[in-house]
Design an enzyme around this catalytic site. Structure first.
Site, PDB file in Angstrom:
ATOM      1  N   TRP A  23       0.795  -0.985   0.094  1.00  0.00           N
ATOM      2  CA  TRP A  23       0.043   0.096   0.047  1.00  0.00           C
ATOM      3  C   TRP A  23       0.962   1.237  -0.043  1.00  0.00           C
ATOM      4  O   TRP A  23       1.832   1.123   0.684  1.00  0.00           O
ATOM      5  CB  TRP A  23      -0.858   0.060   1.281  1.00  0.00           C
ATOM      6  CG  TRP A  23      -1.775   1.236   1.387  1.00  0.00           C
ATOM      7  CD1 TRP A  23      -2.845   1.704   0.655  1.00  0.00           C
ATOM      8  CD2 TRP A  23      -1.364   2.357   2.075  1.00  0.00           C
ATOM      9  NE1 TRP A  23      -2.927   2.975   0.903  1.00  0.00           N
ATOM     10  CE2 TRP A  23      -2.386   3.420   1.938  1.00  0.00           C
ATOM     11  CE3 TRP A  23      -0.318   2.757   3.150  1.00  0.00           C
ATOM     12  CZ2 TRP A  23      -2.254   4.853   2.527  1.00  0.00           C
ATOM     13  CZ3 TRP A  23      -0.427   3.837   3.689  1.00  0.00           C
ATOM     14  CH2 TRP A  23      -1.331   4.933   3.504  1.00  0.00           C
TER      15      TRP A  23
ATOM     16  N   GLU B  48      -2.890  -2.933  -2.898  1.00  0.00           N
ATOM     17  CA  GLU B  48      -4.043  -2.342  -2.103  1.00  0.00           C
ATOM     18  C   GLU B  48      -4.337  -0.919  -2.276  1.00  0.00           C
ATOM     19  O   GLU B  48      -3.493   0.103  -2.391  1.00  0.00           O
ATOM     20  CB  GLU B  48      -3.844  -2.317  -0.501  1.00  0.00           C
ATOM     21  CG  GLU B  48      -5.041  -1.821   0.212  1.00  0.00           C
ATOM     22  CD  GLU B  48      -4.666  -1.752   1.840  1.00  0.00           C
ATOM     23  OE1 GLU B  48      -3.373  -1.964   2.068  1.00  0.00           O
ATOM     24  OE2 GLU B  48      -5.421  -1.595   2.701  1.00  0.00           O
TER      25      GLU B  48
ATOM     26  N   LYS C 260      -7.163   2.647  -2.396  1.00  0.00           N
ATOM     27  CA  LYS C 260      -7.938   3.279  -1.258  1.00  0.00           C
ATOM     28  C   LYS C 260      -8.645   4.416  -2.055  1.00  0.00           C
ATOM     29  O   LYS C 260      -8.284   4.828  -2.875  1.00  0.00           O
ATOM     30  CB  LYS C 260      -6.777   3.858  -0.489  1.00  0.00           C
ATOM     31  CG  LYS C 260      -7.347   4.194   1.064  1.00  0.00           C
ATOM     32  CD  LYS C 260      -6.442   4.823   1.714  1.00  0.00           C
ATOM     33  CE  LYS C 260      -6.656   5.289   3.044  1.00  0.00           C
ATOM     34  NZ  LYS C 260      -5.714   5.778   3.972  1.00  0.00           N
TER      35      LYS C 260
ATOM     36  N   ASP D 130      -9.509  -3.439   1.368  1.00  0.00           N
ATOM     37  CA  ASP D 130      -9.621  -3.071   2.770  1.00  0.00           C
ATOM     38  C   ASP D 130     -11.162  -2.657   2.995  1.00  0.00           C
ATOM     39  O   ASP D 130     -11.480  -1.627   2.225  1.00  0.00           O
ATOM     40  CB  ASP D 130      -8.538  -1.811   3.206  1.00  0.00           C
ATOM     41  CG  ASP D 130      -8.481  -1.254   4.331  1.00  0.00           C
ATOM     42  OD1 ASP D 130      -9.573  -1.186   5.128  1.00  0.00           O
ATOM     43  OD2 ASP D 130      -7.273  -1.350   4.893  1.00  0.00           O
TER      44      ASP D 130
ATOM     45  N   HIS E 145     -11.957   1.187   2.797  1.00  0.00           N
ATOM     46  CA  HIS E 145     -11.374   1.874   1.649  1.00  0.00           C
ATOM     47  C   HIS E 145     -12.531   2.244   0.583  1.00  0.00           C
ATOM     48  O   HIS E 145     -12.008   2.684  -0.405  1.00  0.00           O
ATOM     49  CB  HIS E 145     -10.248   1.049   1.160  1.00  0.00           C
ATOM     50  CG  HIS E 145      -8.926   1.308   2.035  1.00  0.00           C
ATOM     51  ND1 HIS E 145      -7.752   0.958   1.620  1.00  0.00           N
ATOM     52  CD2 HIS E 145      -8.742   1.680   3.334  1.00  0.00           C
ATOM     53  CE1 HIS E 145      -6.742   1.430   2.626  1.00  0.00           C
ATOM     54  NE2 HIS E 145      -7.567   1.640   3.702  1.00  0.00           N
TER      55      HIS E 145
ATOM     56  N   HIS F 205      -8.266  -6.761   4.123  1.00  0.00           N
ATOM     57  CA  HIS F 205      -7.780  -6.272   5.169  1.00  0.00           C
ATOM     58  C   HIS F 205      -9.178  -5.939   5.938  1.00  0.00           C
ATOM     59  O   HIS F 205     -10.116  -5.256   5.643  1.00  0.00           O
ATOM     60  CB  HIS F 205      -7.329  -4.777   4.726  1.00  0.00           C
ATOM     61  CG  HIS F 205      -5.837  -4.878   4.817  1.00  0.00           C
ATOM     62  ND1 HIS F 205      -5.068  -3.828   4.574  1.00  0.00           N
ATOM     63  CD2 HIS F 205      -4.911  -5.779   5.008  1.00  0.00           C
ATOM     64  CE1 HIS F 205      -3.791  -4.329   4.726  1.00  0.00           C
ATOM     65  NE2 HIS F 205      -3.769  -5.335   4.998  1.00  0.00           N
TER      66      HIS F 205
ATOM     67  N   ASP G 239     -12.149   7.853   8.902  1.00  0.00           N
ATOM     68  CA  ASP G 239     -10.891   6.860   9.275  1.00  0.00           C
ATOM     69  C   ASP G 239     -11.349   5.684   8.796  1.00  0.00           C
ATOM     70  O   ASP G 239     -12.740   4.988   8.700  1.00  0.00           O
ATOM     71  CB  ASP G 239     -11.325   6.899  10.877  1.00  0.00           C
ATOM     72  CG  ASP G 239     -10.083   6.036  11.109  1.00  0.00           C
ATOM     73  OD1 ASP G 239      -9.093   5.759  10.822  1.00  0.00           O
ATOM     74  OD2 ASP G 239     -10.134   5.181  12.355  1.00  0.00           O
TER      75      ASP G 239
ATOM     76  N   ASP H  67      -9.813   3.048   9.725  1.00  0.00           N
ATOM     77  CA  ASP H  67      -9.031   1.918  10.482  1.00  0.00           C
ATOM     78  C   ASP H  67      -9.402   1.626  11.944  1.00  0.00           C
ATOM     79  O   ASP H  67      -8.826   1.611  12.876  1.00  0.00           O
ATOM     80  CB  ASP H  67      -7.344   2.217  10.652  1.00  0.00           C
ATOM     81  CG  ASP H  67      -6.637   2.677   9.244  1.00  0.00           C
ATOM     82  OD1 ASP H  67      -6.757   1.532   8.503  1.00  0.00           O
ATOM     83  OD2 ASP H  67      -6.647   3.852   9.021  1.00  0.00           O
TER      84      ASP H  67
ATOM     85  N   ASP I 249      -6.262  -5.010  10.084  1.00  0.00           N
ATOM     86  CA  ASP I 249      -5.748  -3.652   9.668  1.00  0.00           C
ATOM     87  C   ASP I 249      -6.586  -2.605  10.663  1.00  0.00           C
ATOM     88  O   ASP I 249      -7.663  -2.077   9.777  1.00  0.00           O
ATOM     89  CB  ASP I 249      -5.621  -3.536   8.315  1.00  0.00           C
ATOM     90  CG  ASP I 249      -5.129  -2.144   7.962  1.00  0.00           C
ATOM     91  OD1 ASP I 249      -4.295  -1.788   8.930  1.00  0.00           O
ATOM     92  OD2 ASP I 249      -4.925  -1.532   6.817  1.00  0.00           O
TER      93      ASP I 249
HETATM   94  C1  RNT Z   1      -3.608   2.333   4.703  1.00  0.00           C
HETATM   95  C2  RNT Z   1      -3.891   0.924   4.127  1.00  0.00           C
HETATM   96  C3  RNT Z   1      -2.726  -0.006   4.796  1.00  0.00           C
HETATM   97  C4  RNT Z   1      -1.918   0.309   6.176  1.00  0.00           C
HETATM   98  C5  RNT Z   1      -1.150  -0.478   6.725  1.00  0.00           C
HETATM   99  C6  RNT Z   1      -0.327   0.068   7.957  1.00  0.00           C
HETATM  100  O1  RNT Z   1      -4.947   3.107   4.399  1.00  0.00           O
HETATM  101  O2  RNT Z   1      -4.985   0.545   4.615  1.00  0.00           O
HETATM  102  O3  RNT Z   1      -3.038  -1.198   4.876  1.00  0.00           O
HETATM  103  O4  RNT Z   1      -3.223   0.438   7.293  1.00  0.00           O
HETATM  104  O5  RNT Z   1      -0.356  -0.662   5.870  1.00  0.00           O
HETATM  105 ZN    ZN Z   2      -5.328  -1.977   4.677  1.00  0.00          ZN
END
Ligand code: RNT
Ligand code: ZN
Length: 424
Positions: free
Chosen positions: A188, A229, A231, A262, A265, A289, A297, A299, A329
């Site tokens: 990523w 990955e 986003k 993810d 994302h 992920h 956010d 995460d 993640d």
């Molecule tokens: C960031 C991505 C990535 C990170 C990690 C720490 O938006 O999701 O995967 O969260 O690599």
């Molecule tokens: Zn991620």
């Protein structure tokens, strides 16, 4: 509560499931067998151990919160991971970022990391039967501070990051070979901008060129699974993300790479579950992920919400699990880190268990008969089935605390270990 009462409720649950045609024993076995890769970075707020006191910076992601007790060194982080593992039922792996090597007190820049910096981890993981996954780290670095890495206009900056990712591929392949199970290497990058450049195309062309250079070296599939990955947006890359989902979807499909989805994302109304059967025919596999998006956010600590449930059900229903990898993640420094870490894992496992407990055959019958009402009614019935009794049984059999004891175990570790760490 006595064992016999708990045992009885599991027995009753098993009977109720059997009446819907669900074999609870099979479901437990299948749910516990799916490997979930624990991310090392929840333990120290994505800081890594490249330099003393290193912190997350320059990368479109952010950790908020001031909960004391974060791991300040590799031994502390390993100790915390060992604790987390005792709270997590079923198969697990460990996912390391490239900044978590053993650099022996020397500064080793990203374009100089080697397998040797991770041999301590490989030994540690081997002894504990925890296969390793890996991640290139293209943030928290002066050469990422401008907002671009592999798509940077300056060829020297791109070359630096190409060298880094190439090295992480060699390290991941070495891990995979030594553990006898392919190491998933996720890539990523934070590249993007607060406002859109006029020349979007140039950035994407440069990214594709850098990636082609990176993936030119071939490794056997049993050693490494390369995944990319995308986003939707990040902090400081609100308007433009070079490696968008569309970019990587096309890239992974044409280069035969894994694609990372993810859960945080995508646009909030997009369903990651719905993407599985749309993408899987065209890529060798998917890395999920497991995360939770919340407003800006992506995460947040994973909880058992609709998205996660739907995702797990889709994977089980479509029989796709053998081509899908799970990596956690999320990062939260506002609550107990160990608790957050294990809670997300447990929620992911719960979602898998609940999915395997679904009355699949009956649902497929309703589907085939075109009986939309029966399908909907069955799905509603399934939601209210006593899956938590089966979950408790999973925990007991795995030797990890049930939900009622989980909080206490986390608090005891905080009392005896993390609260003793001086605030840094
Ligand atoms: C960031 C991505 C990535 C990170 C990690 C720490 O938006 O999701 O995967 O969260 O690599
Ligand atoms: Zn991620």
């Amino acid at each position: 509560m006595s064992q016999s009462v708990q045992g009885a409720s599991f027995g009753e649950a098993a009977e109720r499931y059997a009446s819907l045609g669900v074999d609870v024993e099979k479901a437990i076995g299948a749910a516990l067998a799916v490997p979930i890769s624990i991310h090392c970075w929840q333990g120290d707020d994505v800081g890594g151990f490249e330099r003393e006191g290193a912190g997350l910076s320059d990368g479109g992601i952010q950790v908020t919160g001031r909960q004391p007790g974060k791991a300040r060194s590799l031994p502390e982080l390993r100790m915390d991971i060992e604790k987390v593992v005792t709270l997590c039922p079923g198969e697990r792996r460990l996912s390391l970022h490239a900044t978590y090597g053993e650099f022996g007190g020397k500064f080793v820049d990203r374009d100089a990391i080697e397998v040797g910096h991770f041999s301590g981890w490989m030994q540690w993981a081997g002894e504990r039967h925890i296969p390793l996954d890996f991640n290139s780290t293209l943030f928290s670095h002066p050469l990422a501070a401008g907002g671009y890495t592999l798509s940077h206009r300056d060829q020297r900056v791109r070359a630096f990051w190409i060298e880094h990712v190439e090295r992480t591929r060699r390290i991941a392949a070495a891990m995979g070979k030594s553990q006898g199970s392919a190491s998933v290497l996720n890539l990523w990058i934070p590249d993007g901008a607060k406002d859109s450049p006029v020349d979007r195309k140039g950035y994407r062309e440069r990214l594709a060129e850098s990636l082609d250079a990176i993936y030119a070296e071939r490794f056997p599939a049993h050693a490494i699974e390369d995944s990319v990955e995308g986003k939707l947006f990040g902090i400081g890359s609100e308007a433009f993300v070079v490696g968008s989902h569309d970019f990587y979807l096309a890239y992974a499909a044409t280069r035969h790479l894994f694609l990372t989805l993810d859960m945080g994302h995508f646009h909030p109304t997009e369903s990651v579950a719905d993407k599985i059967s749309a993408i899987l025919p065209f890529v060798p596999g998917l890395l999920l992920h497991v995360s939770r998006g919340l407003r800006w956010d992506s995460d947040h600590v994973v909880t058992l919400g609709d998205e996660l449930g739907e995702l797990a059900r889709e994977l089980v229903r479509s029989g796709s699990l053998d081509r899908v990898r799970f990596g956690l993640d999320y990062f939260d420094a506002s609550i107990d880190r160990i608790g957050a870490w294990a809670l997300g894992f447990r929620s992911a496992r719960k979602a898998l268990l609940a999915a395997f407990l679904e009355p699949r055959a009956a649902l497929l019958d309703a589907d085939e008969a075109g009986n939309g009402f029966a399908r909907l009614a069955l799905l509603e019935e399934a939601k209210a089935m006593p899956w938590s009794a089966v979950w408790d049984e999973c925990c007991r059999r795995s030797g990890v605390p049930e939900d009622r004891a989980f909080i206490g175990e986390v608090e005891a570790y905080a009392r005896t270990v993390t609260s003793k760490r001086a605030a840094s």
